[in-house]
Structure formats: C-alpha cells, structure tokens
Motif scaffolding. Structure first.
Motif, PDB file in Angstrom:
ATOM      1  N   PHE A  39       0.832  -1.198   0.000  1.00 29.46           N
ATOM      2  CA  PHE A  39       0.000   0.000   0.000  1.00 29.46           C
ATOM      3  C   PHE A  39       0.868   1.249   0.000  1.00 29.46           C
ATOM      4  CE2 PHE A  39      -2.917  -3.022   2.145  1.00 29.46           C
ATOM      5  CZ  PHE A  39      -3.997  -2.913   1.280  1.00 29.46           C
ATOM      6  N   GLY A  40       0.514   2.221  -0.827  1.00 28.02           N
ATOM      7  CA  GLY A  40       1.228   3.492  -0.864  1.00 28.02           C
ATOM      8  C   GLY A  40       2.491   3.485  -1.697  1.00 28.02           C
ATOM      9  N   GLN A  41       2.909   2.333  -2.194  1.00 24.39           N
ATOM     10  CA  GLN A  41       4.135   2.258  -2.978  1.00 24.39           C
ATOM     11  C   GLN A  41       3.944   2.962  -4.316  1.00 24.39           C
ATOM     12  OE1 GLN A  41       5.774  -1.671  -3.348  1.00 24.39           O
ATOM     13  NE2 GLN A  41       7.359  -1.040  -4.770  1.00 24.39           N
ATOM     14  N   ARG A  42       4.949   3.715  -4.721  1.00 25.89           N
ATOM     15  CA  ARG A  42       4.939   4.395  -6.018  1.00 25.89           C
ATOM     16  C   ARG A  42       5.461   3.440  -7.077  1.00 25.89           C
ATOM     17  NH1 ARG A  42       5.882  10.469  -5.021  1.00 25.89           N
ATOM     18  NH2 ARG A  42       5.598  10.654  -2.776  1.00 25.89           N
ATOM     19  N   THR A  43       4.772   3.380  -8.202  1.00 29.50           N
ATOM     20  CA  THR A  43       5.202   2.575  -9.339  1.00 29.50           C
ATOM     21  C   THR A  43       5.165   3.457 -10.571  1.00 29.50           C
ATOM     22  OG1 THR A  43       3.000   1.831 -10.009  1.00 29.50           O
ATOM     23  CG2 THR A  43       4.124   0.520  -8.296  1.00 29.50           C
ATOM     24  N   GLN A  44       5.621   2.946 -11.703  1.00 33.31           N
ATOM     25  CA  GLN A  44       5.545   3.715 -12.945  1.00 33.31           C
ATOM     26  C   GLN A  44       4.100   3.992 -13.334  1.00 33.31           C
ATOM     27  OE1 GLN A  44       7.908   1.868 -16.018  1.00 33.31           O
ATOM     28  NE2 GLN A  44       9.819   2.209 -14.912  1.00 33.31           N
ATOM     29  N   GLN A  45       3.167   3.154 -12.894  1.00 37.88           N
ATOM     30  CA  GLN A  45       1.763   3.321 -13.247  1.00 37.88           C
ATOM     31  C   GLN A  45       1.021   4.231 -12.262  1.00 37.88           C
ATOM     32  OE1 GLN A  45       3.378   0.398 -13.093  1.00 37.88           O
ATOM     33  NE2 GLN A  45       3.411  -0.146 -15.243  1.00 37.88           N
ATOM     34  N   GLU A  86      -0.226  -8.041 -11.083  1.00 38.85           N
ATOM     35  CA  GLU A  86       1.108  -7.821 -10.533  1.00 38.85           C
ATOM     36  C   GLU A  86       2.175  -7.763 -11.629  1.00 38.85           C
ATOM     37  OE1 GLU A  86       2.560  -9.153  -6.392  1.00 38.85           O
ATOM     38  OE2 GLU A  86       2.958 -10.805  -7.771  1.00 38.85           O
ATOM     39  N   SER A  87       2.060  -8.625 -12.628  1.00 39.11           N
ATOM     40  CA  SER A  87       3.062  -8.687 -13.700  1.00 39.11           C
ATOM     41  C   SER A  87       3.058  -7.440 -14.582  1.00 39.11           C
ATOM     42  CB  SER A  87       2.829  -9.928 -14.557  1.00 39.11           C
ATOM     43  OG  SER A  87       1.557  -9.868 -15.177  1.00 39.11           O
ATOM     44  N   GLN A  88       1.999  -6.640 -14.517  1.00 40.53           N
ATOM     45  CA  GLN A  88       1.910  -5.431 -15.335  1.00 40.53           C
ATOM     46  C   GLN A  88       2.560  -4.217 -14.678  1.00 40.53           C
ATOM     47  OE1 GLN A  88      -2.446  -5.701 -15.593  1.00 40.53           O
ATOM     48  NE2 GLN A  88      -2.195  -5.683 -17.827  1.00 40.53           N
ATOM     49  N   LEU A  89       2.847  -4.309 -13.392  1.00 40.40           N
ATOM     50  CA  LEU A  89       3.409  -3.169 -12.672  1.00 40.40           C
ATOM     51  C   LEU A  89       4.920  -3.124 -12.805  1.00 40.40           C
ATOM     52  CD1 LEU A  89       1.324  -3.189  -9.377  1.00 40.40           C
ATOM     53  CD2 LEU A  89       1.026  -1.768 -11.403  1.00 40.40           C
ATOM     54  N   LYS A  90       5.432  -1.914 -12.914  1.00 39.32           N
ATOM     55  CA  LYS A  90       6.874  -1.698 -13.013  1.00 39.32           C
ATOM     56  C   LYS A  90       7.316  -0.807 -11.864  1.00 39.32           C
ATOM     57  CE  LYS A  90       7.229  -3.601 -17.173  1.00 39.32           C
ATOM     58  NZ  LYS A  90       6.482  -4.824 -17.038  1.00 39.32           N
TER      59      LYS A  90
END
Length: 128
Positions: A39-45, A86-90
C-alpha cells in the motif's frame, strides 16, 4: 471467490519516548503468494491504493489470472483508479523515485512559503 485484504488487526508497539503507536497488520493465508508491492508504494503506473487476491481455481482467476491485482491512482489529482495484475506493474528506479519525491517536497515547500506570506499579511508582520 474474490478475496480482499480486509482482515486488519492492530498491534501496539513501543516507540521512541515510550509512545504507543498503533500499526496495522495484514494477515495473508500461508497458501497465498506474498504480494510484491505494498500500500502506498509508487510505481511507474501510479500509487498503490488497494490489493486483491484471485485464488487459483476460481472464475476470476480463470478470466484474469490468479494472483495479486492492484488498484492504483495515476497521480494525486486523478479521479480515476486503474487495476493491474502484478506482472503489469513496473517499479520506479531509484532515480525516478528520488525525482518524484524531490518534486513533491519542492511543491510543499512552495505552498508553505505562500501560507507564511498570507499569515504575515493577516498579522501585519507581528507575532500575535
């Protein structure tokens, strides 16, 4: 069967100055894979706002694939929530993360300066 992480419990921990702070914990069944993102983690998306687990041998897993799915907000001003497997997140690189956080800090610092100027206008430059 769609399972979500609604099983929150609270635990007390003794922190600095003997203050008690409630920290949320999440119980994940042992037979589920552990999520890669939090929760709260920043990703490219965007920023992760929610997690859902689609167990194997369920209709949702058959349609979308089993495992973790994440709800993300692309930016703070967004009214939209997007869902990803999950596999779509970078993950963001260290440099991208530093750039995002630095820009956000500068934005907040500018807002503080504006608010301080407004206070000075209201008080006429006096402290009370």
């Amino acid at each position: 069967m769609k399972s979500s992480l609604a099983d929150f419990s609270q635990k007390s921990t003794n922190r600095f100055n003997h203050q008690f702070i409630m920290e949320p914990t999440i119980s994940i069944p042992k037979y589920w894979d552990y999520p890669r993102f939090v929760f709260g983690q920043r990703t490219q998306q965007g920023v992760i706002l929610g997690l859902e687990y689609y167990p194997p041998d369920t209709q949702l897993a058959y349609e979308y694939g089993h495992g973790w799915r994440y709800a993300l907000m692309p930016h703070k001003q967004s009214e939209d929530i997007f869902h990803y497997q999950e596999s779509q997140l970078k993950q963001l690189s260290k440099q991208e993360l530093l750039a995002q956080i630095t820009a956000e800090l500068e934005e907040h610092q500018q807002q503080i300066v504006i608010l301080q100027q407004q206070l000075l206008m209201i008080t006429g430059g006096s402290n009370g």
